[in-house]
Design an enzyme around this catalytic site. Sequence first.
Site, PDB file in Angstrom:
ATOM      1  CG  ASN A  41      -0.458  -0.216   2.532  1.00  0.00           C
ATOM      2  OD1 ASN A  41       0.597  -0.801   2.693  1.00  0.00           O
ATOM      3  ND2 ASN A  41      -1.167   0.255   3.535  1.00  0.00           N
ATOM      4  CD  GLU A  43      -1.670   4.635   4.589  1.00  0.00           C
ATOM      5  OE1 GLU A  43      -1.199   5.484   5.376  1.00  0.00           O
ATOM      6  OE2 GLU A  43      -2.360   3.671   4.959  1.00  0.00           O
ATOM      7  CG  ASN A  44      -0.985  11.299  -1.685  1.00  0.00           C
ATOM      8  OD1 ASN A  44      -1.380  12.410  -1.365  1.00  0.00           O
ATOM      9  ND2 ASN A  44      -0.147  11.103  -2.662  1.00  0.00           N
ATOM     10  CB  ALA A  45      -0.134  14.259   2.419  1.00  0.00           C
ATOM     11  CD  GLU A  54      -5.413  -5.961  -1.633  1.00  0.00           C
ATOM     12  OE1 GLU A  54      -4.869  -4.847  -1.444  1.00  0.00           O
ATOM     13  OE2 GLU A  54      -6.222  -6.457  -0.839  1.00  0.00           O
ATOM     14  CB  CYS A  85     -10.776  -2.886   0.320  1.00  0.00           C
ATOM     15  SG  CYS A  85     -10.162  -2.165  -1.214  1.00  0.00           S
ATOM     16  CB  CYS A  88      -8.558  -4.716  -3.710  1.00  0.00           C
ATOM     17  SG  CYS A  88      -7.449  -3.309  -3.453  1.00  0.00           S
TER      18      CYS A  88
HETATM   19  N1  THU Z   1      -5.372  -1.675   2.419  1.00  0.00           N
HETATM   20  C1  THU Z   1      -4.795  -2.442   1.444  1.00  0.00           C
HETATM   21  O1  THU Z   1      -3.665  -2.183   1.003  1.00  0.00           O
HETATM   22  N2  THU Z   1      -5.508  -3.489   0.961  1.00  0.00           N
HETATM   23  C2  THU Z   1      -6.755  -3.836   1.395  1.00  0.00           C
HETATM   24  O2  THU Z   1      -7.370  -4.720   0.814  1.00  0.00           O
HETATM   25  C3  THU Z   1      -7.317  -3.184   2.573  1.00  0.00           C
HETATM   26  C4  THU Z   1      -6.688  -1.911   2.958  1.00  0.00           C
HETATM   27  C5  THU Z   1      -4.617  -0.514   2.914  1.00  0.00           C
HETATM   28  C6  THU Z   1      -5.175   0.814   2.493  1.00  0.00           C
HETATM   29  C7  THU Z   1      -4.636   1.738   3.546  1.00  0.00           C
HETATM   30  O3  THU Z   1      -3.334   2.165   3.162  1.00  0.00           O
HETATM   31  C8  THU Z   1      -4.507   0.848   4.779  1.00  0.00           C
HETATM   32  O4  THU Z   1      -4.608  -0.487   4.317  1.00  0.00           O
HETATM   33  C9  THU Z   1      -5.595   1.108   5.823  1.00  0.00           C
HETATM   34  O5  THU Z   1      -6.835   1.020   5.260  1.00  0.00           O
END
Ligand code: THU
Length: 130
Positions: A41, A43-45, A54, A85, A88
Amino acid sequence: MSDDLLQAAHAARNRAHAPYSNFKVGAAVRGASGRVYGGCNVENAAYPEGICAEASAIGAMVLAGESKIVEVLVVGISEAPVTPCGGCRQKIREFAAPDTPIHVAGADGVQMTLTLEALLPQSFGPDNLS
Ligand code: THU
């Protein structure tokens, strides 16, 4: 399940950029060639702009020239299993058949294996557009 998916997902999780949630996730997808692609994963500000593990694994697979997923594994950092999620599930759906196994791993290895069909029943896919 062979160990290569687990290793790739763990290695990817170590590279996660998750300073906002502190929830690192790693994923690995196996293409039809047998090759494995990891993703983490990022993330971004600007929070909604983050991408899931995924999604980055799928991006790596497509970049390598593959277009079919035959197996998926996801590993988070929590006790509770990290199932993909909703978004995904749909992204996996683009490249995978309904019976494609999706493994969810924890600290002790694979905790459960589900099919894409179980995670995303009655789904919309490329065939709907033809
Ligand atoms: N996240 C994933 O990378 N995959 C998933 O299927 C569920 C959530 C990440 C997104 C975010 O960076 C962190 O988990 C918290 O939600």
